[in-house]
Design a protein around this motif. Sequence first.
Motif, PDB file in Angstrom:
ATOM      1  N   UNK A   1       0.836  -1.197   0.000  1.00  0.00           N
ATOM      2  CA  UNK A   1       0.000   0.000   0.000  1.00  0.00           C
ATOM      3  C   UNK A   1       0.878   1.258   0.000  1.00  0.00           C
ATOM      4  N   UNK A   2       1.931   1.232   0.799  1.00  0.00           N
ATOM      5  CA  UNK A   2       2.830   2.386   0.850  1.00  0.00           C
ATOM      6  C   UNK A   2       3.603   2.557  -0.448  1.00  0.00           C
ATOM      7  N   UNK A   3       3.773   1.473  -1.204  1.00  0.00           N
ATOM      8  CA  UNK A   3       4.433   1.539  -2.508  1.00  0.00           C
ATOM      9  C   UNK A   3       3.466   1.933  -3.617  1.00  0.00           C
ATOM     10  N   UNK A   4       2.197   2.161  -3.260  1.00  0.00           N
ATOM     11  CA  UNK A   4       1.195   2.545  -4.247  1.00  0.00           C
ATOM     12  C   UNK A   4       0.617   1.392  -5.035  1.00  0.00           C
ATOM     13  N   UNK A   5       0.849   0.164  -4.582  1.00  0.00           N
ATOM     14  CA  UNK A   5       0.357  -1.021  -5.298  1.00  0.00           C
ATOM     15  C   UNK A   5      -0.925  -1.515  -4.617  1.00  0.00           C
ATOM     16  N   UNK A   6      -1.996  -0.759  -4.826  1.00  0.00           N
ATOM     17  CA  UNK A   6      -3.234  -0.986  -4.081  1.00  0.00           C
ATOM     18  C   UNK A   6      -3.876  -2.338  -4.382  1.00  0.00           C
ATOM     19  N   UNK A   7      -3.856  -2.759  -5.653  1.00  0.00           N
ATOM     20  CA  UNK A   7      -4.474  -4.047  -5.987  1.00  0.00           C
ATOM     21  C   UNK A   7      -3.745  -5.198  -5.296  1.00  0.00           C
ATOM     22  N   UNK A   8      -2.421  -5.148  -5.296  1.00  0.00           N
ATOM     23  CA  UNK A   8      -1.648  -6.196  -4.624  1.00  0.00           C
ATOM     24  C   UNK A   8      -1.855  -6.140  -3.116  1.00  0.00           C
ATOM     25  N   UNK A   9      -1.956  -4.908  -2.579  1.00  0.00           N
ATOM     26  CA  UNK A   9      -2.218  -4.760  -1.148  1.00  0.00           C
ATOM     27  C   UNK A   9      -3.567  -5.383  -0.801  1.00  0.00           C
ATOM     28  N   UNK A  10      -4.570  -5.132  -1.639  1.00  0.00           N
ATOM     29  CA  UNK A  10      -5.892  -5.729  -1.408  1.00  0.00           C
ATOM     30  C   UNK A  10      -5.788  -7.248  -1.294  1.00  0.00           C
ATOM     31  N   UNK A  11      -5.052  -7.862  -2.197  1.00  0.00           N
ATOM     32  CA  UNK A  11      -4.916  -9.322  -2.182  1.00  0.00           C
ATOM     33  C   UNK A  11      -4.257  -9.798  -0.887  1.00  0.00           C
ATOM     34  N   UNK A  12      -3.242  -9.058  -0.425  1.00  0.00           N
ATOM     35  CA  UNK A  12      -2.560  -9.450   0.809  1.00  0.00           C
ATOM     36  C   UNK A  12      -3.485  -9.326   2.015  1.00  0.00           C
ATOM     37  N   UNK A  13      -4.252  -8.229   2.094  1.00  0.00           N
ATOM     38  CA  UNK A  13      -5.183  -8.063   3.208  1.00  0.00           C
ATOM     39  C   UNK A  13      -6.248  -9.157   3.191  1.00  0.00           C
ATOM     40  N   UNK A  14      -6.745  -9.484   2.013  1.00  0.00           N
ATOM     41  CA  UNK A  14      -7.775 -10.535   1.930  1.00  0.00           C
ATOM     42  C   UNK A  14      -7.209 -11.888   2.361  1.00  0.00           C
ATOM     43  N   UNK A  15      -5.964 -12.135   2.012  1.00  0.00           N
ATOM     44  CA  UNK A  15      -5.338 -13.393   2.440  1.00  0.00           C
ATOM     45  C   UNK A  15      -5.171 -13.416   3.957  1.00  0.00           C
ATOM     46  N   UNK A  16      -4.764 -12.286   4.545  1.00  0.00           N
ATOM     47  CA  UNK A  16      -4.623 -12.212   6.003  1.00  0.00           C
ATOM     48  C   UNK A  16      -5.959 -12.490   6.677  1.00  0.00           C
ATOM     49  N   UNK A  17      -7.049 -11.919   6.140  1.00  0.00           N
ATOM     50  CA  UNK A  17      -8.389 -12.114   6.710  1.00  0.00           C
ATOM     51  C   UNK A  17      -8.839 -13.559   6.545  1.00  0.00           C
ATOM     52  N   UNK A  18      -8.507 -14.168   5.404  1.00  0.00           N
ATOM     53  CA  UNK A  18      -8.877 -15.565   5.191  1.00  0.00           C
ATOM     54  C   UNK A  18      -8.225 -16.468   6.234  1.00  0.00           C
ATOM     55  N   UNK A  19      -7.026 -16.089   6.662  1.00  0.00           N
ATOM     56  CA  UNK A  19      -6.295 -16.888   7.640  1.00  0.00           C
ATOM     57  C   UNK A  19      -6.673 -16.547   9.071  1.00  0.00           C
ATOM     58  N   UNK A  20      -7.156 -15.328   9.295  1.00  0.00           N
ATOM     59  CA  UNK A  20      -7.462 -14.847  10.646  1.00  0.00           C
ATOM     60  C   UNK A  20      -8.731 -14.012  10.561  1.00  0.00           C
ATOM     61  N   UNK A  21      -9.846 -14.668  10.773  1.00  0.00           N
ATOM     62  CA  UNK A  21     -11.151 -14.066  10.482  1.00  0.00           C
ATOM     63  C   UNK A  21     -11.452 -12.833  11.327  1.00  0.00           C
ATOM     64  N   UNK A  22     -10.810 -12.684  12.480  1.00  0.00           N
ATOM     65  CA  UNK A  22     -11.085 -11.532  13.356  1.00  0.00           C
ATOM     66  C   UNK A  22      -9.983 -10.475  13.266  1.00  0.00           C
ATOM     67  N   UNK A  23      -9.310 -10.399  12.120  1.00  0.00           N
ATOM     68  CA  UNK A  23      -8.160  -9.504  11.958  1.00  0.00           C
ATOM     69  C   UNK A  23      -8.666  -8.084  11.676  1.00  0.00           C
ATOM     70  N   UNK A  24      -8.943  -7.348  12.750  1.00  0.00           N
ATOM     71  CA  UNK A  24      -9.561  -6.022  12.623  1.00  0.00           C
ATOM     72  C   UNK A  24      -8.704  -5.052  11.815  1.00  0.00           C
ATOM     73  N   UNK A  25      -7.390  -5.045  12.064  1.00  0.00           N
ATOM     74  CA  UNK A  25      -6.515  -4.113  11.352  1.00  0.00           C
ATOM     75  C   UNK A  25      -6.526  -4.395   9.852  1.00  0.00           C
ATOM     76  N   UNK A  26      -6.573  -5.674   9.493  1.00  0.00           N
ATOM     77  CA  UNK A  26      -6.598  -6.022   8.069  1.00  0.00           C
ATOM     78  C   UNK A  26      -7.893  -5.555   7.416  1.00  0.00           C
ATOM     79  N   UNK A  27      -9.030  -5.708   8.102  1.00  0.00           N
ATOM     80  CA  UNK A  27     -10.296  -5.193   7.566  1.00  0.00           C
ATOM     81  C   UNK A  27     -10.230  -3.687   7.386  1.00  0.00           C
ATOM     82  N   UNK A  28      -9.674  -2.993   8.372  1.00  0.00           N
ATOM     83  CA  UNK A  28      -9.599  -1.537   8.310  1.00  0.00           C
ATOM     84  C   UNK A  28      -8.755  -1.074   7.129  1.00  0.00           C
ATOM     85  N   UNK A  29      -7.569  -1.687   6.967  1.00  0.00           N
ATOM     86  CA  UNK A  29      -6.700  -1.282   5.866  1.00  0.00           C
ATOM     87  C   UNK A  29      -7.245  -1.729   4.523  1.00  0.00           C
ATOM     88  N   UNK A  30      -7.954  -2.854   4.509  1.00  0.00           N
ATOM     89  CA  UNK A  30      -8.618  -3.271   3.272  1.00  0.00           C
ATOM     90  C   UNK A  30      -9.634  -2.216   2.847  1.00  0.00           C
TER      91      UNK A  30
END
Length: 216
Positions: A179-208
């Motif tokens: 996200x800081x590198x401006x690669x929003x689509x790739x960042x989205x994929x990483x956040x979604x993967x984090x959420x898939x692995x940890x369903x209560x990952x509040x920070x990942x939902x927020x940044x997504x």
Amino acid sequence: HSNPSDAKKQLGKLQREFPQNSSMEEKTSSPPQDEITALVNLYRSGQMAKAEQACRELLNTYPQTLVAMNVLGAALRGQGKLQEAVQAYDKAIQLNPDYAEAHYNLGNTLQELGRSKDAEASYRKAIALKPDYVEAYSNLGNTLQELGRSKDAGASYRKAIALKPDFAEAHYNLGVTLQELGRSKDAEASYRQAIALKADYAEAYSNLGVTLQELG
């Protein structure tokens, strides 16, 4: 919404897998195994002051005991005695320069002290000694990000993920870096993967949410 650059990194938990055998001890002056186990259990149960005292007492009798020196450092760090913890880990490394866990724990303490360049060196030494050290790769990524080296940080997170694909925090931290590198689509994929692995990952939902807003 919050600025993604303020997203807090998930600094790895202090290494808790202390060696349980005496192979690293001085064969001529090793304490009984039950004494080592007692130290580790005090630390793991959160009794930091008692763990510190027990480590110091044991080290008076068996000053070459690496595991006790490592637990001492952990107990000191757990009490916020960071400079003393650095000294304990340095002593463990002097006793055995190939002690990867001590380099890793030293890196965590140095990072907590704001000494990011020194922390980077410690993490890299831990990885050189233990090439599959997942936590060291993850925390090295955090340190590189602190140093403003986002591309290097991303590479370190990717290495952690390659070694441990279900490491949710590494996926999340990679998302922050992308996200800081401006690669929003790739960042989205990483956040979604984090959420898939940890369903209560509040920070990942927020940044997504921030990322999706950036993507319109």
